[in-house]
Design an enzyme around this catalytic site. Sequence first.
Site, PDB file in Angstrom:
ATOM      1  N   CYS A   1      13.609 -12.324   1.688  1.00  0.00           N
ATOM      2  CA  CYS A   1      13.070 -13.128   0.584  1.00  0.00           C
ATOM      3  C   CYS A   1      14.188 -13.745  -0.268  1.00  0.00           C
ATOM      4  CB  CYS A   1      12.097 -12.312  -0.255  1.00  0.00           C
ATOM      5  SG  CYS A   1      12.726 -10.710  -0.684  1.00  0.00           S
TER       6      CYS A   1
ATOM      7  N   CYS B   1       7.477 -13.230   1.552  1.00  0.00           N
ATOM      8  CA  CYS B   1       7.574 -12.008   2.354  1.00  0.00           C
ATOM      9  C   CYS B   1       6.395 -11.954   3.327  1.00  0.00           C
ATOM     10  CB  CYS B   1       7.532 -10.789   1.442  1.00  0.00           C
ATOM     11  SG  CYS B   1       7.430  -9.251   2.372  1.00  0.00           S
TER      12      CYS B   1
ATOM     13  N   SER C   1       9.974  -1.280 -15.121  1.00  0.00           N
ATOM     14  CA  SER C   1      10.590  -1.442 -13.794  1.00  0.00           C
ATOM     15  C   SER C   1      12.097  -1.706 -13.844  1.00  0.00           C
ATOM     16  CB  SER C   1       9.880  -2.539 -12.997  1.00  0.00           C
ATOM     17  OG  SER C   1       9.884  -3.744 -13.716  1.00  0.00           O
TER      18      SER C   1
ATOM     19  N   CYS D   1       0.823  -1.208   0.000  1.00  0.00           N
ATOM     20  CA  CYS D   1       0.000   0.000   0.000  1.00  0.00           C
ATOM     21  C   CYS D   1       0.855   1.255   0.000  1.00  0.00           C
ATOM     22  CB  CYS D   1      -0.860   0.075   1.253  1.00  0.00           C
ATOM     23  SG  CYS D   1      -1.784  -1.403   1.603  1.00  0.00           S
TER      24      CYS D   1
ATOM     25  N   ASN E   1       0.219   0.883   5.844  1.00  0.00           N
ATOM     26  CA  ASN E   1       0.995   0.158   4.833  1.00  0.00           C
ATOM     27  C   ASN E   1       1.868  -0.855   5.573  1.00  0.00           C
ATOM     28  OD1 ASN E   1       4.083   0.993   3.192  1.00  0.00           O
ATOM     29  ND2 ASN E   1       2.685  -0.625   2.635  1.00  0.00           N
ATOM     30  N   GLY E   2       1.873  -2.089   5.090  1.00  0.00           N
ATOM     31  CA  GLY E   2       2.735  -3.098   5.708  1.00  0.00           C
ATOM     32  C   GLY E   2       1.948  -4.306   6.148  1.00  0.00           C
TER      33      GLY E   2
ATOM     34  N   ASP F   1      15.917  -7.842 -16.129  1.00  0.00           N
ATOM     35  CA  ASP F   1      14.662  -7.680 -15.382  1.00  0.00           C
ATOM     36  C   ASP F   1      15.000  -7.498 -13.903  1.00  0.00           C
ATOM     37  OD1 ASP F   1      12.011  -7.317 -14.880  1.00  0.00           O
ATOM     38  OD2 ASP F   1      11.357  -9.317 -15.460  1.00  0.00           O
TER      39      ASP F   1
ATOM     40  N   TYR G   1      12.312  -2.987  -6.867  1.00  0.00           N
ATOM     41  CA  TYR G   1      11.139  -3.029  -7.735  1.00  0.00           C
ATOM     42  C   TYR G   1      10.032  -2.046  -7.372  1.00  0.00           C
ATOM     43  CZ  TYR G   1       6.594  -4.508  -9.401  1.00  0.00           C
ATOM     44  OH  TYR G   1       5.356  -4.487  -9.949  1.00  0.00           O
TER      45      TYR G   1
ATOM     46  N   GLY H   1      -0.386   0.726  -5.287  1.00  0.00           N
ATOM     47  CA  GLY H   1      -1.657   0.065  -5.082  1.00  0.00           C
ATOM     48  C   GLY H   1      -2.704   0.541  -6.054  1.00  0.00           C
TER      49      GLY H   1
ATOM     50  N   CYS I   1      13.170  -2.617   3.364  1.00  0.00           N
ATOM     51  CA  CYS I   1      12.872  -3.683   2.407  1.00  0.00           C
ATOM     52  C   CYS I   1      13.703  -3.489   1.129  1.00  0.00           C
ATOM     53  CB  CYS I   1      11.383  -3.613   2.079  1.00  0.00           C
ATOM     54  SG  CYS I   1      10.897  -4.497   0.606  1.00  0.00           S
TER      55      CYS I   1
HETATM   56  P1  AMP Z   1       6.924 -13.513 -12.214  1.00  0.00           P
HETATM   57  O1  AMP Z   1       6.329 -13.439 -13.565  1.00  0.00           O
HETATM   58  O2  AMP Z   1       5.989 -14.132 -11.215  1.00  0.00           O
HETATM   59  O3  AMP Z   1       8.266 -14.160 -12.170  1.00  0.00           O
HETATM   60  O4  AMP Z   1       7.100 -12.025 -11.696  1.00  0.00           O
HETATM   61  C1  AMP Z   1       8.212 -11.283 -12.005  1.00  0.00           C
HETATM   62  C2  AMP Z   1       7.817  -9.938 -12.512  1.00  0.00           C
HETATM   63  O5  AMP Z   1       6.913  -9.308 -11.601  1.00  0.00           O
HETATM   64  C3  AMP Z   1       9.037  -9.042 -12.632  1.00  0.00           C
HETATM   65  O6  AMP Z   1       9.086  -8.617 -13.959  1.00  0.00           O
HETATM   66  C4  AMP Z   1       8.801  -7.880 -11.687  1.00  0.00           C
HETATM   67  O7  AMP Z   1       8.901  -6.647 -12.363  1.00  0.00           O
HETATM   68  C5  AMP Z   1       7.392  -8.047 -11.168  1.00  0.00           C
HETATM   69  N1  AMP Z   1       7.329  -8.066  -9.700  1.00  0.00           N
HETATM   70  C6  AMP Z   1       8.258  -8.434  -8.819  1.00  0.00           C
HETATM   71  N2  AMP Z   1       7.808  -8.325  -7.546  1.00  0.00           N
HETATM   72  C7  AMP Z   1       6.552  -7.870  -7.620  1.00  0.00           C
HETATM   73  C8  AMP Z   1       5.547  -7.542  -6.661  1.00  0.00           C
HETATM   74  N3  AMP Z   1       5.748  -7.668  -5.360  1.00  0.00           N
HETATM   75  N4  AMP Z   1       4.370  -7.098  -7.124  1.00  0.00           N
HETATM   76  C9  AMP Z   1       4.145  -6.991  -8.431  1.00  0.00           C
HETATM   77  N5  AMP Z   1       5.041  -7.282  -9.388  1.00  0.00           N
HETATM   78  C10 AMP Z   1       6.237  -7.716  -9.007  1.00  0.00           C
HETATM   79 FE1  SF4 Z   2      11.097  -6.697   1.287  1.00  0.00          FE
HETATM   80 FE2  SF4 Z   2      11.789  -9.235   0.836  1.00  0.00          FE
HETATM   81 FE3  SF4 Z   2      12.004  -8.200   3.294  1.00  0.00          FE
HETATM   82 FE4  SF4 Z   2       9.609  -8.633   2.215  1.00  0.00          FE
HETATM   83  S1  SF4 Z   2      11.123 -10.184   2.772  1.00  0.00           S
HETATM   84  S2  SF4 Z   2      10.268  -6.809   3.347  1.00  0.00           S
HETATM   85  S3  SF4 Z   2       9.988  -8.195   0.044  1.00  0.00           S
HETATM   86  S4  SF4 Z   2      13.138  -7.595   1.437  1.00  0.00           S
END
Ligand code: AMP
Ligand code: SF4
Length: 456
Positions: free
Chosen positions: A442, A390, A291, A8, A109-110, A353, A250, A34, A244
């Site tokens: 993570c 996470c 991103s 959020c 948020n959190g 990426d 990202y 969000g 984080c």
């Molecule tokens: P995936 O397709 O599940 O491997 O997601 C990876 C893609 O999602 C990457 O291109 C990131 O830019 C994006 N991404 C990574 N973390 C998040 C997140 N917490 N929420 C939304 N998109 C994310």
């Molecule tokens: Fe951020 Fe990863 Fe820690 Fe969650 S576990 S707060 S996504 S660094």
Amino acid sequence: MKEIHEECGVLGIYGVDQASRLAFLGLQSLQHRGQQGCGIAVEGEDGDIRLHKGAGLVKDVFKEADLARLAGRNCIGHVRYPTTDVGGMENIQPFKMTGKAGRFALAHNGNIVNVDIIREHLESLGHIFSSSSDSELFGHLIGIGRAPNGWVENIISAAHLLDGAFCIVILADGVLYACRDKYGFHPLSIGRLGDGYVVASETCALNSLGAEFIRDVEPGELISIGPEGLKSYRHSLYVGRRMCAMEYIYFARPDSDIEGCNVHAFRKLSGKILFEEHPVPADLVTCVPESSMSAAIGYAEASGLPLEMGLLKNMYVARTFIQPAQSLREIGVKMKLTPVRGVVRGKSVAVIDDSIVRGTTSRQIVKMLRDAGAREVHMLIASPKYAWPCFYGIDTGTREQLIGSSKTVEEIRDFIGADTLNYLSEDALFRASGRTTLCTACFSGHYPTDLYGHEG
Ligand code: AMP
Ligand code: SF4
């Protein structure tokens, strides 16, 4: 155990004319945090709190008539991310609540990790919850307080009981409160706007409102902004510095500064380090818009390779990351990204990426680049291998859904079909941010808090 993930953005404005109109603009600068729902709660001249919230983007939820009705100089606002398991209207914030201590509005948020224990206890005392959000829990804890000195003590007592990640803004009795958990998981910054103040999840919102950055709310700190100006209190003597890492990698907007480090600069440097750690034999570098743009710029600059538009993003397609079904997610990626054939045909392409979570995006990208005639596809990820869920407010699903939890890098490379796959080291995150501490749970599985029975 039900997992509740909330990503959020929060905003608070104090002592500014037409505060809700500014919040309407400020929340749009936080929209990337969000898109599922949003809301604004305003304290009117009569002391009454008026609230408008709804599902959708800020620009669609608020009509002129809503903003006109939300007259006042103090307000709080919220944007909320879509999640897999909790999506109802009842979870959209701010919450307007009334307790023994009086009336207040709150936005958060959190993610609070010991939510189940406290919720169970409050339910055994007869509390009834109208949402599944742990933010409402915070509200109940504040609401039952009746400390003689009022809200500050009530908020401090509530914050004491909660473990995990929270950036919270509260509006009560003509005062704006902002509070950050003791680990400092997520950003929260304070700015000055004329005679008033703005508090926001990211500095990009302060900048867009023309507010001058003053400082961040410290981990473990509660601030109050009222007729006597800004006051600081501590709800915890422990001061963590566990920002984080995914905020930098990202989540946050590139033009935001998080605890003194600009997000674009972090990503660009991480791209440079990615090249130092993993140079690949490519003809060109491309990003996955938008991103990973900053990291791709860093990689291209360091390698001397041309940065090209190998992939194009359709900005009008909704975000695909958290679609309920995998099949929908896959179609979603195809709708969102298209390869630029003339750029990639016959070429060896280095694709940067920011992360691989389930592997859906990378697999689709490799396939579409090959279908468009790319000779080789080298996938480079500007973060370490994401292998642990996470619990602090970034929704990435359960351990089983994370491709990095069960597969080796070579197995992931095979799954996504790339010629090579390389990840950034964990050490690089510290180098790129200039920090000695971060939350990297993570990637490492080392969680800064107890998990209270959640499975890491
Ligand atoms: P995936 O397709 O599940 O491997 O997601 C990876 C893609 O999602 C990457 O291109 C990131 O830019 C994006 N991404 C990574 N973390 C998040 C997140 N917490 N929420 C939304 N998109 C994310
Ligand atoms: Fe951020 Fe990863 Fe820690 Fe969650 S576990 S707060 S996504 S660094």
